[in-house]
Write a protein that holds these residues in place. Structure first.
Motif, PDB file in Angstrom:
ATOM      1  N   THR A 146       0.869  -1.169   0.384  1.00  0.00           N
ATOM      2  CA  THR A 146       0.141  -0.052   0.231  1.00  0.00           C
ATOM      3  C   THR A 146       1.042   1.457   0.429  1.00  0.00           C
ATOM      4  O   THR A 146       0.636   2.307  -0.759  1.00  0.00           O
ATOM      5  N   ILE A 147       2.062   1.039   0.757  1.00  0.00           N
ATOM      6  CA  ILE A 147       2.909   2.590   1.330  1.00  0.00           C
ATOM      7  C   ILE A 147       3.540   3.040  -0.410  1.00  0.00           C
ATOM      8  O   ILE A 147       3.714   4.397  -0.520  1.00  0.00           O
ATOM      9  N   ALA A 148       3.883   1.960  -1.468  1.00  0.00           N
ATOM     10  CA  ALA A 148       4.821   1.895  -2.198  1.00  0.00           C
ATOM     11  C   ALA A 148       4.084   2.634  -3.520  1.00  0.00           C
ATOM     12  O   ALA A 148       4.168   3.467  -3.601  1.00  0.00           O
ATOM     13  N   LEU A 149       2.533   1.710  -3.603  1.00  0.00           N
ATOM     14  CA  LEU A 149       1.518   2.220  -4.741  1.00  0.00           C
ATOM     15  C   LEU A 149       1.490   3.708  -3.960  1.00  0.00           C
ATOM     16  O   LEU A 149       0.876   4.480  -5.316  1.00  0.00           O
ATOM     17  N   ALA A 150       1.236   4.141  -3.244  1.00  0.00           N
ATOM     18  CA  ALA A 150       0.518   5.706  -2.409  1.00  0.00           C
ATOM     19  C   ALA A 150       1.889   6.017  -2.809  1.00  0.00           C
ATOM     20  O   ALA A 150       1.074   7.120  -3.519  1.00  0.00           O
TER      21      ALA A 150
ATOM     22  N   ASP B 168      -2.468   6.783   1.761  1.00  0.00           N
ATOM     23  CA  ASP B 168      -2.467   5.471   2.171  1.00  0.00           C
ATOM     24  C   ASP B 168      -3.843   5.047   1.608  1.00  0.00           C
ATOM     25  O   ASP B 168      -3.980   3.723   1.757  1.00  0.00           O
ATOM     26  N   GLU B 169      -4.967   6.238   2.494  1.00  0.00           N
ATOM     27  CA  GLU B 169      -6.049   5.508   2.658  1.00  0.00           C
ATOM     28  C   GLU B 169      -6.903   5.661   0.761  1.00  0.00           C
ATOM     29  O   GLU B 169      -7.579   4.757   1.133  1.00  0.00           O
ATOM     30  N   THR B 170      -7.027   6.442   0.671  1.00  0.00           N
ATOM     31  CA  THR B 170      -7.060   5.943  -0.773  1.00  0.00           C
ATOM     32  C   THR B 170      -6.564   5.273  -1.551  1.00  0.00           C
ATOM     33  O   THR B 170      -7.802   4.335  -2.240  1.00  0.00           O
ATOM     34  N   VAL B 171      -5.622   4.890  -1.507  1.00  0.00           N
ATOM     35  CA  VAL B 171      -5.205   2.904  -1.976  1.00  0.00           C
ATOM     36  C   VAL B 171      -6.254   1.835  -1.239  1.00  0.00           C
ATOM     37  O   VAL B 171      -6.282   1.229  -1.779  1.00  0.00           O
TER      38      VAL B 171
ATOM     39  N   HIS C  84      -2.324  -7.824   4.624  1.00  0.00           N
ATOM     40  CA  HIS C  84      -1.048  -6.505   5.713  1.00  0.00           C
ATOM     41  C   HIS C  84      -0.371  -6.399   5.202  1.00  0.00           C
ATOM     42  O   HIS C  84       0.489  -6.537   4.681  1.00  0.00           O
ATOM     43  N   GLY C  85      -0.888  -3.979   4.741  1.00  0.00           N
ATOM     44  CA  GLY C  85      -0.267  -3.739   4.653  1.00  0.00           C
ATOM     45  C   GLY C  85       0.166  -3.654   2.741  1.00  0.00           C
ATOM     46  O   GLY C  85       1.458  -2.998   2.089  1.00  0.00           O
ATOM     47  N   GLY C  86      -0.794  -4.517   2.060  1.00  0.00           N
ATOM     48  CA  GLY C  86      -1.004  -4.741   0.312  1.00  0.00           C
ATOM     49  C   GLY C  86      -2.268  -5.545  -0.542  1.00  0.00           C
ATOM     50  O   GLY C  86      -2.834  -5.746   0.843  1.00  0.00           O
TER      51      GLY C  86
END
Length: 301
Positions: free
Chosen positions: A23-27, A34-37, A54-56
């Motif tokens: 998630t962090i990398a995509l954001a 992060d919330e959008t992703v 968890h996390g992605g």
């Protein structure tokens, strides 16, 4: 700023290429929160396109939209098929991680092939193919590239007597060879290629002129570059002058009206007429007792 539809397409393409995404990398890549992703991942999971963890998120192992995005790429399919044609039987082959790598795995047949990779998700494409074995190197897991790298991974690959290496790099230069944007992947590829292995580069022509951060494989190590017909003749000539054979995966031309008519006529002559004659002149072994009498007079109502 990505629109909602563009974000979802980007997420699915990332999963198709790497098998998983954080998630962090995509954001960070899409310049959103992060919330959008997370909301995008929730939406895509509800529609059956991925599995959240968890996390992605992880790519699904069964056919879904992210696979359709890959398989609809005609250029990649043609290059992948051309690459598979150049893989001999009973070979130990290393293949690296990319969208093109997934396509090649989609078209590999058995041929008693042994496939080695540092991408665990890529290897799942080979499950169920008879007379084919596959090995994952293990080692240090690079969370950005989602592949195994490092000395342990290189040592594991080196112990398998690799005959052929199929690379799908980010760039190819007639002067400098193949290159990667990821430093850890670049270093791993350098260490995994045996001195006597045949190296094939498979990539679209649009990537030939890219400039990566890390050149990895010199032209002197490369036997063949397989790409599409859009590669300019000048670039193809430069590559071949460096000692690398260029193979082009041509698009099959569409048939024109006259050619369609001719092909149908040939098919009719070769197949339909021959079938008609074989039925007309064949003698079928039948029992006379099984024949029903046929009346020349129609039944009365």
């Amino acid at each position: 700023m990505y629109l909602a539809s563009q974000r979802k397409e980007f997420i699915l393409k990332t999963l198709a290429e790497h098998g998983a995404a954080r998630t962090i990398a995509l954001a960070k890549q899409m310049k959103v929160t992060d919330e959008t992703v997370r909301n995008d991942l929730i939406n895509l999971e509800k529609r059956g396109f991925l599995k959240r963890v968890h996390g992605g998120a992880l790519a699904l192992t069964h056919k879904s939209l992210h696979e359709d995005i890959v398989t609809q790429d005609d250029v990649s399919i043609r290059i992948a098929k051309k690459t598979v044609q150049n893989i001999p039987a009973s070979v130990v082959m290393f293949i690296d991680s990319s969208t093109m790598g997934y396509q090649i795995c989609n078209h590999i047949n058995s041929k008693d092939t042994h496939v080695v990779s540092n991408n665990p998700t890529l290897l799942t494409r080979l499950e169920g193919i008879p007379n084919l074995s596959f090995y994952c190197t293990g080692g240090h897991f690079d969370r950005e590239a989602l592949v195994y790298v490092g000395q342990d991974a290189a040592k594991a690959a080196g112990s398998l007597s690799i005959d052929m290496v199929v690379l799908t790099p980010d760039c190819y230069s007639p002067k400098h060879g193949a290159g990667y944007k990821n430093m850890l992947q670049s270093e791993f590829i350098k260490s995994v290629i045996p001195a006597d292995a045949k190296v094939i580069i498979a990539m679209p022509s649009t990537s030939v002129a890219n400039n990566p951060a890390f050149y990895t494989v010199a032209p002197s190590q490369v036997s063949m570059l397989i790409t599409d017909e859009a590669l300019s003749p000048e670039m193809a000539d430069q590559i071949e002058k460096s000692g690398v054979k260029v193979e082009l995966a041509y698009r099959r031309p569409a048939l024109q009206g006259a050619e369609v008519h001719r092909n149908f006529r040939l098919f009719y002559n070769d197949h339909i007429l021959s079938l008609f004659h074989s039925i007309r002149y064949s003698r079928l072994p039948v029992s006379s007792s099984s024949l029903e009498p046929i009346s020349s007079n129609p039944p009365r109502r």
